[in-house]
Every structure is written in C-alpha cells, then in structure tokens.
Write a protein that holds these residues in place. Structure first.
Motif, short mmCIF file in Angstrom:
data_model
loop_
_atom_site.label_atom_id
_atom_site.label_comp_id
_atom_site.label_asym_id
_atom_site.label_seq_id
_atom_site.Cartn_x
_atom_site.Cartn_y
_atom_site.Cartn_z
N ILE A 33 0.90 -1.14 0.12
CA ILE A 33 -0.03 -0.05 0.11
C ILE A 33 0.99 1.36 -0.05
CG2 ILE A 33 -1.98 -1.14 1.14
CD1 ILE A 33 0.00 1.56 3.08
N TYR A 34 0.16 2.37 -0.28
CA TYR A 34 0.92 3.80 -0.39
C TYR A 34 0.03 4.84 0.19
CZ TYR A 34 -1.15 5.30 -4.69
OH TYR A 34 -2.01 5.73 -5.60
N GLU A 35 0.91 5.84 0.41
CA GLU A 35 0.40 7.05 0.85
C GLU A 35 1.07 8.56 0.11
OE1 GLU A 35 -2.25 9.06 2.33
OE2 GLU A 35 -3.03 7.14 2.61
N GLU A 52 -4.24 8.13 9.37
CA GLU A 52 -5.52 7.32 9.63
C GLU A 52 -5.64 6.45 8.32
OE1 GLU A 52 -8.85 9.62 10.70
OE2 GLU A 52 -10.05 7.83 10.72
N ARG A 53 -5.59 7.15 7.09
CA ARG A 53 -5.74 6.50 5.93
C ARG A 53 -4.89 5.17 5.85
NH1 ARG A 53 -6.51 9.50 0.38
NH2 ARG A 53 -4.25 9.80 0.45
N LEU A 54 -3.47 5.75 6.04
CA LEU A 54 -2.50 4.56 5.91
C LEU A 54 -2.76 3.49 6.79
CD1 LEU A 54 0.75 4.29 5.03
CD2 LEU A 54 1.04 4.66 7.47
N ALA A 144 -8.96 1.06 -0.11
CA ALA A 144 -7.49 0.85 0.22
C ALA A 144 -6.69 1.40 -0.83
CB ALA A 144 -7.15 -0.67 0.25
N LYS A 145 -5.43 2.27 -0.33
CA LYS A 145 -4.55 2.64 -1.26
C LYS A 145 -3.45 1.65 -1.85
CE LYS A 145 -2.76 7.64 -2.01
NZ LYS A 145 -3.35 7.61 -3.37
N ALA A 146 -3.91 0.75 -2.88
CA ALA A 146 -2.95 -0.30 -2.94
C ALA A 146 -2.00 0.07 -4.09
CB ALA A 146 -4.00 -1.20 -3.08
N THR A 176 -17.80 6.98 -10.00
CA THR A 176 -17.17 6.79 -8.70
C THR A 176 -16.13 7.59 -8.53
OG1 THR A 176 -15.69 5.30 -10.13
CG2 THR A 176 -17.53 4.23 -8.72
N GLU A 177 -15.08 7.79 -9.16
CA GLU A 177 -14.04 8.89 -8.93
C GLU A 177 -13.23 9.06 -10.28
OE1 GLU A 177 -11.34 7.85 -5.90
OE2 GLU A 177 -11.53 5.67 -6.40
N GLY A 178 -12.16 9.67 -10.20
CA GLY A 178 -11.24 9.69 -11.55
C GLY A 178 -10.27 8.81 -11.28
N ALA A 179 -9.36 8.41 -12.24
CA ALA A 179 -8.22 7.40 -12.21
C ALA A 179 -7.36 7.55 -11.06
CB ALA A 179 -7.40 7.48 -13.77
N ALA A 180 -7.17 8.85 -10.82
CA ALA A 180 -6.23 9.07 -9.53
C ALA A 180 -6.71 10.70 -8.70
CB ALA A 180 -4.74 9.30 -10.08
N SER A 181 -7.95 10.55 -8.87
CA SER A 181 -8.60 11.86 -8.19
C SER A 181 -10.14 11.35 -7.82
CB SER A 181 -8.69 12.76 -9.29
OG SER A 181 -9.37 12.70 -10.54
N ASN A 182 -10.64 12.43 -6.96
CA ASN A 182 -12.11 12.31 -6.45
C ASN A 182 -12.76 13.41 -7.41
OD1 ASN A 182 -10.72 11.83 -3.48
ND2 ASN A 182 -12.41 10.50 -4.20
N VAL A 183 -14.05 13.17 -7.52
CA VAL A 183 -14.74 13.92 -8.29
C VAL A 183 -16.08 14.79 -7.59
CG1 VAL A 183 -16.36 13.93 -10.32
CG2 VAL A 183 -14.41 12.47 -10.36
N PRO A 202 -10.97 7.34 0.00
CA PRO A 202 -11.36 8.24 0.64
C PRO A 202 -10.48 9.27 0.41
CG PRO A 202 -10.56 6.41 2.07
CD PRO A 202 -10.47 6.15 0.76
N GLY A 203 -10.44 10.41 -0.50
CA GLY A 203 -9.59 11.51 -0.71
C GLY A 203 -9.39 12.51 0.59
N ILE A 204 -8.05 12.85 0.88
CA ILE A 204 -7.96 13.84 2.14
C ILE A 204 -8.30 15.25 1.48
CG2 ILE A 204 -6.30 14.69 3.45
CD1 ILE A 204 -6.89 11.74 3.84
N THR A 205 -8.18 15.37 0.32
CA THR A 205 -8.51 16.80 -0.41
C THR A 205 -10.10 16.65 -0.39
OG1 THR A 205 -6.48 16.39 -1.88
CG2 THR A 205 -7.76 18.33 -2.28
N ARG A 206 -10.38 15.71 -0.76
CA ARG A 206 -12.01 15.52 -0.75
C ARG A 206 -12.63 15.86 0.48
NH1 ARG A 206 -15.54 11.94 1.38
NH2 ARG A 206 -17.54 11.61 0.32
N SER A 240 -7.12 16.22 -5.86
CA SER A 240 -6.20 15.14 -5.36
C SER A 240 -4.82 15.92 -4.48
CB SER A 240 -5.52 14.40 -6.39
OG SER A 240 -4.53 15.06 -7.06
N SER A 241 -4.05 15.17 -3.71
CA SER A 241 -3.13 15.74 -3.05
C SER A 241 -1.90 16.71 -3.82
CB SER A 241 -2.43 14.75 -2.35
OG SER A 241 -3.28 14.29 -1.20
N THR A 242 -1.77 16.10 -5.16
CA THR A 242 -0.70 16.61 -5.65
C THR A 242 -1.17 17.61 -6.89
OG1 THR A 242 -0.95 14.51 -7.12
CG2 THR A 242 0.77 14.58 -5.83
#
Ligand code: PDD
Length: 280
Positions: A33-35, A52-54, A144-146, A176-183, A202-206, A240-242
């Motif tokens: 998994i990653y963060e 918490e997400r990690l 899960a951030k797999a 649902t969401e983006g490939a690497a983002s929430n909508v 569950p995006g933190i930016t969201r 997203s965070s980035t």
C-alpha cells in the motif's frame, strides 16, 4: 536533505543507492500500500488524516503497521525542504520472502520506502482540463490505497490517448471517481461528491473541501449521481493531493458550464489556498 535523498528500511540514501530485492512482494505481486502526503511551507498537510488512511489501508491488506504515527513523522520530516511545495510518496510492501508464493510469508519484515518530490502545478490548473468518462474496471477494495494500480493506469492512459487529462469512472451507471482523483460536480447549485464506500479512495483533499464548504455555508451533499447528472453539471472538479482542485471544462466532448472554470471553483480554490496558509 537533498532532493534525491530517499528513505529505505531505516536508512537515508541517495536515490541511486536505494535497492530492493527482485523477490520483493511489491515487485512480484503488487502486494503493498502507499500514501501521498503534500507538504506546504515545510509542513505535512493533514498528517493525522493521512496516517489514519495509511492505517486503514494496512488493515485492509492485513499488514502490520511497522511504526507509530510519531515514528512516521520523524522518518518523513527529514525528507522535506521548507522552500518549496512538495509531496511525500510512502510505500510499504509485504517484504521480500525467500520464494514466490501467493500466501503471506512468515517472519518477513515489510519493505518501507519514502521519497519526496516537488509539487508541480498542472499547466491547466487555472484554465481547466478535458476529461472523458469510461466504465470503472477496478476491484472492490478501492478504499485501500493499494500499489496495485494497473486498472487506474489503463484508465488514465486511455484518457490521455483521447487528449484528456483524466478519466472519470462510471460503475453501475454512477460516477465513482477519477483514475487518480476524486470528483465533485455542482448540480442544481449543490456541490455533490459520491459518498465514501469501497468503490472510491477516501481522498484527504475531498474531506478538506467538504469541511471548507460546511464552514462557509456552501450547500454540499455526499450522494451518488449518474452520468446524465454529471453532464448537466454547471461545474465539475477533480481533486487530489498533488493537483489540489482542478476545474473541468469539457467532459466527453461536451462543454461544462460556459467552458471556463466556474465561480464556485474560484471561490473554493481561494478558500483552499487560505486553508493551506492557516495550517502553517
Ligand atoms: N492519488 N482517488 C484515487 C484513485 C487516487 O489515486 C487519489 C490520489 C485520490 C485523491 O486522494 P487525495 O486527495 O488523498 O490525494 C482519489 C495520488 C495523488 C496518487 O496516486 O499519486
């Protein structure tokens, strides 16, 4: 530390000297998994929420957390440079076992890797991006951030092949969401985003955006909406965070609103930038 210093299993090393075994289960199986944690002005943004997400991601794949939150903080902080906006990429895999076997290995320490990169704002951040929708082909553990991201990669590349910056995914008729983002979408004057479930990360930016909306009396709802509703939205954003909050000006070849970033995006972006400053 210099920008090419990374952390691997207890050591800080130049990137070129950081090596892992070819038997690492991250490499063989995508078993990890990653963060991704942004840092502004040298401070990790919403560190506790990322931790918490990690913890939830590790629990979802039944991998013990090798460190406490305090230890993670002490490990990650030296990688930061206060002079620029950056993000930490942190990955934990189930380690390198003596042989390849799907079942969990015994007595195998996890592999822990972290690196830090500058946040480079997307060129179209203030002008907006084009997106394309497509069926969500991912699995049922999207919360899960797999590191197992093959489906997400194929979705993103398919969008790029169609001259779009992001794919917006549709499952059973719903976004649902983006490939690497929430909508997010502004539908009938209400800021909408799909609710948390196993179908989205569950995006933190969201969460930060929802909190800002609530604190500023911006009507918002965590509710599912379908493709017809998305295409009728006066504004669409991906987050997203980035990349922070990116306005969408075209979806499936159709203009969104008048084809420019909308008024709520301008307001939310300002509030978000102020929120970043206030946490320093
Ligand atoms: N991805 N959904 C998915 C599938 C994501 O990959 C991401 C972020 C998000 C947004 O989450 P957050 O706001 O916590 O960054 C939603 C990161 C940036 C990545 O994989 O690089």
């Amino acid at each position: 530390m210099t920008n090419n210093t990374v952390y691997l299993n207890g050591q800080y090393l130049p990137l070129s000297e950081a090596k892992i075994s070819v038997l690492d289960r991250g490499f063989l199986f995508g078993d990890g998994i990653y963060e991704v944690i942004p840092s502004y002005f040298g401070r990790l943004f919403h560190f506790q929420e990322h931790m918490e997400r990690l913890e939830n991601s590790l629990a979802a794949i039944r991998l013990a957390n090798p460190h406490s939150r305090e230890q993670w903080f002490d490990i990650l902080n030296p990688l930061l440079d206060g002079n620029q906006d950056q993000y930490i990429y942190l990955q934990i895999t189930r380690g390198a076992a003596p042989k390849r076997d799907h079942a969990f290995p015994e007595n195998t320490p996890p592999t822990v890797f972290a690196m830090c990169s500058p946040i480079v704002p997307l060129a179209e951040r203030d002008t907006g991006i084009k997106v394309v929708t497509m069926p969500d082909t991912r699995w049922k553990l999207c919360n899960a951030k797999a590191i197992t991201l093959l489906a997400n990669i194929l979705h993103r590349q398919s969008a790029i092949d169609q001259h779009c910056a992001e794919a917006i995914l549709v499952k059973d008729g719903y976004i649902t969401e983006g490939a690497a983002s929430n909508v997010f979408a502004v539908i009938d004057g209400v800021l909408m985003t799909p609710p948390k479930s196993n179908e989205i990360l569950p995006g933190i930016t969201r969460d930060v955006i929802l909190e800002i909306a609530q604190n500023n009396d911006i009507p918002c709802k965590e509710e599912n909406f379908n493709l017809v509703a998305l295409l009728s939205a006066s504004e669409i954003w991906i987050t997203s965070s980035t990349r922070e909050i990116i306005p969408v000006i075209e979806c499936d070849g159709q203009l969104i609103g008048d084809g420019n970033p909308g008024p709520l995006w301008h307001r939310m972006n300002q509030l978000f930038q102020a929120n970043k400053q206030s946490l320093v």
